[in-house]
Design an enzyme around this catalytic site. Structure first.
Site, short mmCIF file in Angstrom:
data_model
loop_
_atom_site.label_atom_id
_atom_site.label_comp_id
_atom_site.label_asym_id
_atom_site.label_seq_id
_atom_site.Cartn_x
_atom_site.Cartn_y
_atom_site.Cartn_z
N GLU A 85 34.57 41.78 51.97
CA GLU A 85 34.30 40.73 52.94
C GLU A 85 33.48 41.24 54.12
O GLU A 85 33.86 42.21 54.78
CB GLU A 85 35.61 40.12 53.44
CG GLU A 85 35.41 38.94 54.38
CD GLU A 85 36.71 38.26 54.76
OE1 GLU A 85 36.75 37.65 55.84
OE2 GLU A 85 37.68 38.32 53.97
N LYS A 279 46.41 36.32 57.12
CA LYS A 279 45.37 36.77 56.20
C LYS A 279 44.42 37.71 56.93
O LYS A 279 43.95 38.71 56.37
CB LYS A 279 44.62 35.56 55.63
CG LYS A 279 43.59 35.91 54.56
CD LYS A 279 42.20 36.13 55.12
CE LYS A 279 41.20 36.44 54.02
NZ LYS A 279 39.87 36.79 54.54
N ASP A 295 49.29 50.17 46.33
CA ASP A 295 49.45 48.90 45.63
C ASP A 295 49.38 47.74 46.62
O ASP A 295 50.37 47.40 47.27
CB ASP A 295 50.79 48.90 44.89
CG ASP A 295 50.99 47.68 44.01
OD1 ASP A 295 50.24 46.69 44.17
OD2 ASP A 295 51.88 47.71 43.15
N HIS A 392 30.54 36.49 62.26
CA HIS A 392 30.74 36.51 60.81
C HIS A 392 29.45 36.14 60.07
O HIS A 392 29.08 36.80 59.10
CB HIS A 392 31.86 35.55 60.43
CG HIS A 392 32.11 35.49 58.95
ND1 HIS A 392 32.79 36.48 58.27
CD2 HIS A 392 31.74 34.58 58.01
CE1 HIS A 392 32.85 36.18 56.99
NE2 HIS A 392 32.22 35.02 56.81
#
Length: 437
Positions: A85, A279, A295, A392
């Protein structure tokens, strides 16, 4: 293709690729070329990657970047981050630099306890089962000594085993609820091996006792570790006087601090916001987890369960203003390892751990939590000041340019134009189309 394939796992790598290319692509040769282009030129290294999973055909690259200037507990760290991202690494780096001049990040290990369970049913008297468990509990420890010996030498092992009555949830349902300390390993294999021996001991002792008679029956359903580790906790925090928050986009630090705290409070009470808020934290957490061969699915599951531990999904981070001091922190459960698994096999994972100066598992917990807090701070600072899209989309500009296979000359003109113009997908597409006319 509308037929099942038989014996796929027994095919050679070349045969698997040929089958995929011929079944799913109108141009099989082009598909095969793309697959081969992502192979490592070092055959031995490629074989190592092939053997990490089953049915491997190629490698999927994820960019590995680094975020420098993280001052954690008085020591500078450069944090490796594996993520696709755009803007995540840049945001983390910016937050790290910002806080490096304001005291840095403070990280604290609260606990490192892991959990595993043997799930079983028993249709007899609960008091009788309790007495039986108390009698045989020492055998759970003695009969796992061959498994726990090495872990005990490193200071870990089985901490405790409890019998839990869960009949209020399911008929005849009980658990052996065990806690573990696994030191620098994540500990999944160790814990599962112990649990399976617990299950064997439980069944054998039940058969050799008067526990199961007159139709009474004990049946083990499964034995497995839990990825929910609410007592394997780390805290990361930043704090400074409100007046010290001033920077280019923060000209009124008091107003910024109040808006920031309000933004966090919204995520504490509104699940729709909390999911996106968390998130953002996991952008930082997962990137470090991936880079260090841990993991991320287990971490994600455990962290989000923790976010809902009070009955409603809520923010993992918190903020306050007290006596003129701004404080921003989070506490998250993290089960990570720095030995075993990919940490000793994957060359890039080993390199990342070298960059982090070979941390212990608790030290890695601190680093991961700090990365998550930094990412969250960067996002909230943007949201409460300039808005998140400006930065962004500027980072996303490269992706749009590459999508349209811009030439070097076009790339230069596009970047020059959007230095002073808001970036959006449609605006970039329109500019490229006009250039090419």
């Amino acid at each position: 293709m509308n037929n099942a394939v038989a014996g796929f796992s027994k095919l050679s790598k070349k045969e698997k690729i040929n089958w995929i290319a011929n079944e799913y692509f109108s141009n099989p040769e082009e598909a095969q070329n793309i697959i081969r282009n992502y192979w490592n030129s070092d055959e031995k290294l490629q074989q190592l990657h092939d053997e990490f999973i089953e049915n491997t055909i190629t490698n999927l690259y994820i960019p590995l970047g680094v975020a420098p200037n993280f001052l954690i507990n008085g020591k500078y760290k450069t944090i490796p981050m594996a993520i696709e991202e755009s803007s995540v690494v840049a945001a983390a780096s910016k937050a790290a630099k910002y806080w490096s001049t304001r005291g840095g990040f403070k990280a604290t290990i609260i606990n490192t306890e892991k959990i595993g369970q043997v799930h079983f049913t028993y249709n007899g008297d609960a008091e009788k089962l309790t007495q039986f468990f108390d009698q045989i509990k020492p055998k759970f420890f003695s009969e796992t000594q061959s498994i726990t010996k090495n872990m005990q030498q490193r200071g870990g092992g089985i901490l405790d085993i409890k019998l839990k009555d869960k009949r209020s949830l399911l008929e005849n349902y009980y658990q052996l609820h065990a806690t573990f300390e696994t030191k620098d390993s994540m500990g999944a294999n160790f814990i599962n091996s112990c649990l399976e021996q617990f299950a064997t001991t439980l069944k054998e002792e039940a058969q050799n006792s008067d526990l199961c008679q007159n139709g009474e029956n004990l049946e083990v359903i499964m034995s497995i570790l839990s990825n929910y580790v609410p007592h394997c906790l780390v805290r990361a925090e930043v704090s400074c006087a409100i007046k010290e928050l001033t920077e280019k986009h923060i000209t009124n630090p008091q107003e910024f601090a109040e808006r920031f705290v309000q933004a966090v409070q919204i995520a504490e009470v509104e699940p729709f916001r909390a999911v996106t808020h968390n998130k953002g934290i996991m952008n930082g957490v997962d990137a470090v987890i991936l880079a260090t061969g841990n993991d991320f699915r287990a971490v994600e599951a455990g962290v989000h369960a923790y976010a809902a531990r009070n009955g409603q999904y809520a923010s993992l981070s918190h903020a306050k203003i007290e006596n003129g001091i701004f404080t921003f922190w989070l506490e998250i459960p993290l089960a990570v390892g720095t030995v075993g698994g990919l940490t000793s096999l994957h060359p890039l994972v080993k390199l990342c751990l070298e960059i982090l100066e070979k941390p212990s598992a608790p030290e890695l917990m601190e680093i991961v939590a700090v990365a998550g807090l930094a990412q969250n701070f960067a996002a909230l600072r943007s949201l409460t000041t300039t808005g998140i899209q400006e930065g962004h989309m500027k980072m996303h500009l490269n992706n749009i340019i590459n999508q349209f296979e811009a030439t070097d000359e076009e790339r230069h003109l596009i970047k020059a134009h959007f230095k002073k113009t808001a970036v959006s997908h449609s605006a970039v597409v329109e500019f490229i189309e006009n250039l090419r006319k």
